[in-house]
Design a protein around this motif. Structure first.
Motif, PDB file in Angstrom:
ATOM      1  N   THR A  46       0.840  -1.198   0.000  1.00 22.06           N
ATOM      2  CA  THR A  46       0.000   0.000   0.000  1.00 22.06           C
ATOM      3  C   THR A  46       0.879   1.253   0.000  1.00 22.06           C
ATOM      4  O   THR A  46       2.075   1.192   0.252  1.00 22.06           O
ATOM      5  N   ALA A  47       0.237   2.390  -0.263  1.00 27.61           N
ATOM      6  CA  ALA A  47       0.969   3.661  -0.304  1.00 27.61           C
ATOM      7  C   ALA A  47       1.690   3.917   1.023  1.00 27.61           C
ATOM      8  O   ALA A  47       2.840   4.354   1.033  1.00 27.61           O
ATOM      9  N   VAL A  48       1.006   3.638   2.126  1.00 26.61           N
ATOM     10  CA  VAL A  48       1.615   3.900   3.429  1.00 26.61           C
ATOM     11  C   VAL A  48       2.798   2.968   3.669  1.00 26.61           C
ATOM     12  O   VAL A  48       3.855   3.376   4.157  1.00 26.61           O
ATOM     13  N   SER A  49       2.640   1.705   3.265  1.00 23.30           N
ATOM     14  CA  SER A  49       3.722   0.746   3.448  1.00 23.30           C
ATOM     15  C   SER A  49       4.954   1.129   2.624  1.00 23.30           C
ATOM     16  O   SER A  49       6.077   1.097   3.116  1.00 23.30           O
ATOM     17  N   GLN A  50       4.728   1.553   1.395  1.00 25.58           N
ATOM     18  CA  GLN A  50       5.850   1.963   0.556  1.00 25.58           C
ATOM     19  C   GLN A  50       6.536   3.197   1.105  1.00 25.58           C
ATOM     20  O   GLN A  50       7.763   3.261   1.181  1.00 25.58           O
ATOM     21  N   PHE A  51       5.715   4.150   1.520  1.00 28.97           N
ATOM     22  CA  PHE A  51       6.263   5.383   2.072  1.00 28.97           C
ATOM     23  C   PHE A  51       7.039   5.079   3.356  1.00 28.97           C
ATOM     24  O   PHE A  51       8.095   5.648   3.619  1.00 28.97           O
ATOM     25  N   CYS A  52       6.511   4.137   4.132  1.00 32.32           N
ATOM     26  CA  CYS A  52       7.131   3.811   5.413  1.00 32.32           C
ATOM     27  C   CYS A  52       8.503   3.163   5.219  1.00 32.32           C
ATOM     28  O   CYS A  52       9.451   3.524   5.907  1.00 32.32           O
ATOM     29  N   SER A  53       8.577   2.230   4.269  1.00 35.42           N
ATOM     30  CA  SER A  53       9.908   1.630   4.083  1.00 35.42           C
ATOM     31  C   SER A  53      10.892   2.644   3.516  1.00 35.42           C
ATOM     32  O   SER A  53      12.051   2.657   3.904  1.00 35.42           O
ATOM     33  N   ALA A  54      10.393   3.544   2.665  1.00 35.58           N
ATOM     34  CA  ALA A  54      11.287   4.561   2.114  1.00 35.58           C
ATOM     35  C   ALA A  54      11.774   5.539   3.188  1.00 35.58           C
ATOM     36  O   ALA A  54      12.843   6.122   3.062  1.00 35.58           O
ATOM     37  N   SER A  55      10.966   5.713   4.246  1.00 34.84           N
ATOM     38  CA  SER A  55      11.318   6.681   5.289  1.00 34.84           C
ATOM     39  C   SER A  55      11.942   6.023   6.511  1.00 34.84           C
ATOM     40  O   SER A  55      12.126   6.683   7.527  1.00 34.84           O
ATOM     41  N   ALA A  56      12.187   4.717   6.436  1.00 32.01           N
ATOM     42  CA  ALA A  56      12.737   3.970   7.567  1.00 32.01           C
ATOM     43  C   ALA A  56      11.873   4.103   8.814  1.00 32.01           C
ATOM     44  O   ALA A  56      12.372   4.265   9.926  1.00 32.01           O
TER      45      ALA A  56
END
Ligand code: NAG
Ligand code: NAG
Ligand code: NAG
Ligand code: NAG
Ligand code: NAG
Length: 234
Positions: A46-56
């Motif tokens: 999901t968008a949040v999951s992708q953003f979260c891994s990108a932001s550590a």
């Protein structure tokens, strides 16, 4: 389902004058109920999951948290995924005020109040069910698109820097600063404080940040202005 939002081409601008006081607000462990409001955790892909891994970030339930290691109890919600959670109303998202990405898609939400996102200055990626409009109107976002059942509001515009849109006049000794989609506040320049920033002096931190002074808003003025705009397809 096609909702009648295309007729609603009035950009609502909420003018919010917040004079000099800004509430210090930090998330503590007791306040993260929002992360466990819905079953499960942020789903992979999901968008949040992708953003979260990108932001550590760290996934906690439906939240992506950023931990500031040197500050005690300072976990900030940077992503919130409340998608597919059978929500029909959303009344308080305040704990997620620092979020960059919020996903409310796949919920039978009928209406969202613009004021839910007041103060959400970091919000850059809001995903809504298709029947809802972007808070602050299309004019508050760089890019608005509808794909299937989902409405994407991307890139928050700086309302203080929109020539030809509305001239925003803050009182003397104060500056316009964005305060969430469709909102701005007038912030006193250094050394000025008080109503209309007329007094000069040090800010009385102890008195103001007392137990009940989470957000000390002294004066707020809401002006509702409508402006007809042509839908810009992106
Ligand atoms: C906002 O943008 C969306 C997507 O481009 C469009 O469907 C909608 O009609 C627009 N709304 C207004 C009020 O212009
Ligand atoms: C998430 O999906 C990606 C590819 O789609 C995969 O490589 C990764 O292992 C998955 N992570 C989890 C926790 O399932
Ligand atoms: C929504 O959640 C249900 C279970 O609660 C699940 O069966 C369904 O696949 C989910 N839909 C999506 C699009 O994730
Ligand atoms: C959450 O899970 C519980 C038990 O698994 C279930 O009864 C409930 O309906 C679920 N709620 C949502 C919103 O999916
Ligand atoms: C205001 O907008 C202009 C063009 O739209 C841009 O060049 C300028 O950097 C912006 N200023 C600020 C303070 O964002």
């Amino acid at each position: 389902m096609t909702a009648g939002h295309s007729q609603q081409n009035a950009a609502v601008v909420l003018l919010f004058i917040h004079l000099c006081f800004s509430g210090g607000y930090q998330l503590t462990e007791l306040q993260v109920g929002l992360c466990h409001l819905c079953n499960g955790t942020v789903q992979n892909g999901t968008a949040v999951s992708q953003f979260c891994s990108a932001s550590a970030g760290l996934i906690d339930g439906r939240c992506c948290l950023l931990r500031k290691e040197n500050i005690r109890d300072a976990d900030y919600i940077i992503g919130l995924d409340l998608s597919n959670c059978s929500l029909s109303r959303v009344e308080d998202l305040q704990d997620a005020f620092s979020a960059t990405t919020i996903d409310l898609s796949l919920n039978p939400i009928v209406n969202l109040d613009d004021s839910l996102f007041e103060g959400f200055i970091q919000l850059a990626n809001l995903i809504l069910p298709a029947n809802l409009v972007c808070p602050g109107g299309n004019a508050s976002w760089d890019k608005v698109k509808v794909k299937g059942e989902t409405h994407f509001c991307e890139g928050q515009k700086d309302i203080c820097n929109q020539t030809g849109y509305l001239s925003l006049n803050c009182p003397e000794n104060s500056l316009c600063v964005p305060y969430g989609p469709g909102f701005f506040q007038c912030s006193c320049v250094d050394a000025f404080r008080g109503y209309k920033c007329l007094r000069e002096g040090e800010f009385p931190i102890i008195q103001v940040f007392g137990p009940l002074a989470g957000s000390t808003v002294l004066v707020s003025i809401l002006l509702w202005l409508t402006q007809r705009r042509k839908a810009i397809s992106v």
